[in-house]
Motif scaffolding. Structure first.
Motif, PDB file in Angstrom:
ATOM      1  N   MET A 258     -14.650  63.045  10.899  1.00  0.00           N
ATOM      2  CA  MET A 258     -13.851  64.102  11.507  1.00  0.00           C
ATOM      3  C   MET A 258     -12.395  63.683  11.671  1.00  0.00           C
ATOM      4  N   GLU A 259     -11.518  64.652  11.578  1.00  0.00           N
ATOM      5  CA  GLU A 259     -10.103  64.413  11.849  1.00  0.00           C
ATOM      6  C   GLU A 259      -9.901  64.243  13.359  1.00  0.00           C
ATOM      7  N   ASP A 260      -8.786  63.623  13.729  1.00  0.00           N
ATOM      8  CA  ASP A 260      -8.456  63.495  15.144  1.00  0.00           C
ATOM      9  C   ASP A 260      -8.431  64.879  15.801  1.00  0.00           C
ATOM     10  N   SER A 261      -8.830  64.927  17.065  1.00  0.00           N
ATOM     11  CA  SER A 261      -8.948  66.205  17.756  1.00  0.00           C
ATOM     12  C   SER A 261      -8.414  66.085  19.177  1.00  0.00           C
ATOM     13  N   VAL A 262      -7.824  67.170  19.666  1.00  0.00           N
ATOM     14  CA  VAL A 262      -7.337  67.194  21.043  1.00  0.00           C
ATOM     15  C   VAL A 262      -8.512  67.076  22.013  1.00  0.00           C
ATOM     16  N   ARG A 263      -9.635  67.661  21.642  1.00  0.00           N
ATOM     17  CA  ARG A 263     -10.825  67.585  22.481  1.00  0.00           C
ATOM     18  C   ARG A 263     -12.004  67.080  21.637  1.00  0.00           C
ATOM     19  N   PRO A 264     -12.018  65.792  21.329  1.00  0.00           N
ATOM     20  CA  PRO A 264     -13.057  65.256  20.446  1.00  0.00           C
ATOM     21  C   PRO A 264     -14.449  65.364  21.056  1.00  0.00           C
ATOM     22  N   GLN A 265     -15.414  65.594  20.193  1.00  0.00           N
ATOM     23  CA  GLN A 265     -16.801  65.655  20.613  1.00  0.00           C
ATOM     24  C   GLN A 265     -17.469  64.299  20.407  1.00  0.00           C
ATOM     25  N   GLY A 266     -18.554  64.053  21.122  1.00  0.00           N
ATOM     26  CA  GLY A 266     -19.293  62.811  20.980  1.00  0.00           C
ATOM     27  C   GLY A 266     -20.780  63.088  20.937  1.00  0.00           C
ATOM     28  N   ARG A 267     -21.561  62.043  21.036  1.00  0.00           N
ATOM     29  CA  ARG A 267     -23.013  62.164  21.032  1.00  0.00           C
ATOM     30  C   ARG A 267     -23.609  61.210  22.068  1.00  0.00           C
ATOM     31  N   LEU A 268     -24.782  61.558  22.559  1.00  0.00           N
ATOM     32  CA  LEU A 268     -25.528  60.725  23.494  1.00  0.00           C
ATOM     33  C   LEU A 268     -26.919  60.501  22.915  1.00  0.00           C
ATOM     34  N   ILE A 269     -27.172  59.294  22.400  1.00  0.00           N
ATOM     35  CA  ILE A 269     -28.479  58.952  21.852  1.00  0.00           C
ATOM     36  C   ILE A 269     -29.378  58.531  23.013  1.00  0.00           C
ATOM     37  N   VAL A 270     -30.461  59.258  23.193  1.00  0.00           N
ATOM     38  CA  VAL A 270     -31.332  59.041  24.351  1.00  0.00           C
ATOM     39  C   VAL A 270     -32.741  58.694  23.888  1.00  0.00           C
TER      40      VAL A 270
END
Length: 295
Positions: A53-65
């Motif tokens: 992904m390109e840089d983002s003002v509000r980047p998303q992430g993930r939570l591996i559970v």
């Protein structure tokens, strides 16, 4: 006849190992290995999408559970192998496209000191918190990091309310300042750890690693293990009756499956049987029960 023709049940690289001595094969079995299965592939694909992904003002992430021994660390390790750090001798610093740290169980100033330590830049004992934060941000940018992985995120709950708030704020600040995704990983308590901050929780889509049911996905996992165990005869681990026996003994927990099959494979090599059958599985289960009884 080629190795692949002689051992069609094995991965080509493992087929070469199958011709080695018992001692070498046992040492090989005792090493860590990544066994591909559907859910792991799905998570790796999600991480790869974040990476590109390109840089983002509000980047998303993930939570591996996932519970302990469900393979979170194995997935993270495989992703890091896909994006290895390089020395970059012609540049100002090494290139570290993916940085993985563990959330400390005694964190007082968030994760910035851990980032510096992982990048071989230990903060001085008298450094002010704002300077440690600035140094961590600067160094992460210098090494070209595209994703930060924070393992054991449930450790955040070990701290005081103030420490927890600082930890969550540091994660949020990193994402906002770097404009890059962050991937967190931990046990079920990790969900409670990030739920305290609505902004963080909304950015970390959950990627669950659940225990396997006794179904086709579990049979696929067992078939993957069989390809990587250097036994000279096919075991047909994905046979429904054998798979069910293994499932009952391991409860569908990946780490338990690995431990049991490794023991059974070593037993098969030592006995000369060269395959894992119900006999080897039952013997290994009995040995584990006996070991527990001796405690």
């Amino acid at each position: 006849m080629t190795r692949e023709e002689r051992y069609p049940h094995l991965h080509p690289n493992v087929a070469r190992m199958a011709e080695q001595s018992n001692e070498r094969r046992i040492k090989y079995i005792e090493q860590d290995r990544f066994v591909v299965h559907r859910r792991a592939e799905e998570i790796l694909t999600e991480l790869e999408t974040l990476y590109r992904m390109e840089d983002s003002v509000r980047p998303q992430g993930r939570l591996i559970v996932g519970r302990s021994l469900m393979g979170k660390s194995a997935v993270i390790d495989q992703f890091m192998k896909n994006h290895r750090a390089t020395d970059n001798p012609d540049g100002p610093a090494a290139l570290v496209p993916v940085l993985s740290i563990q959330y400390p169980d005694t964190a007082k100033e968030g994760i910035y000191p851990e980032i510096l330590r992982k990048l071989n830049a230990v903060p001085s004992s008298n450094a002010k918190p704002h300077q440690v934060r600035a140094d961590a941000i600067s160094l992460v940018q210098t090494v070209g990091c595209r994703i930060i992985i924070i393992d054991e995120i449930h450790n955040l709950l070990e701290g005081s309310a103030t420490a927890q708030r600082k930890g969550l704020n540091s994660i949020k600040y990193l994402m906002n300042e770097l404009r890059r995704p962050i991937v967190a990983a931990g046990t079920a308590e990790a969900v409670n750890a990030v739920r305290a901050d609505e902004q963080i929780s909304s950015r970390l889509k959950q990627l669950p690693l659940k225990r396997f049911k006794d179904d086709e996905d579990f049979m696929e996992l067992l078939a993957g293990f069989e390809m990587l165990l250097p036994l000279r005869r096919p075991s047909a681990l994905d046979d429904s009756s054998l798979a069910s026996l293994i499932h009952r003994a391991t409860l569908g927990v990946t780490g338990n499956v690995s431990d049991l099959l490794n023991k059974a494979a070593i037993t098969a090599i030592k006995s000369g049987n060269e395959l894992i059958s119900e006999e080897e599985i039952t013997q290994c289960i009995g040995e584990e029960i006996a070991d527990i009884a001796d405690l």
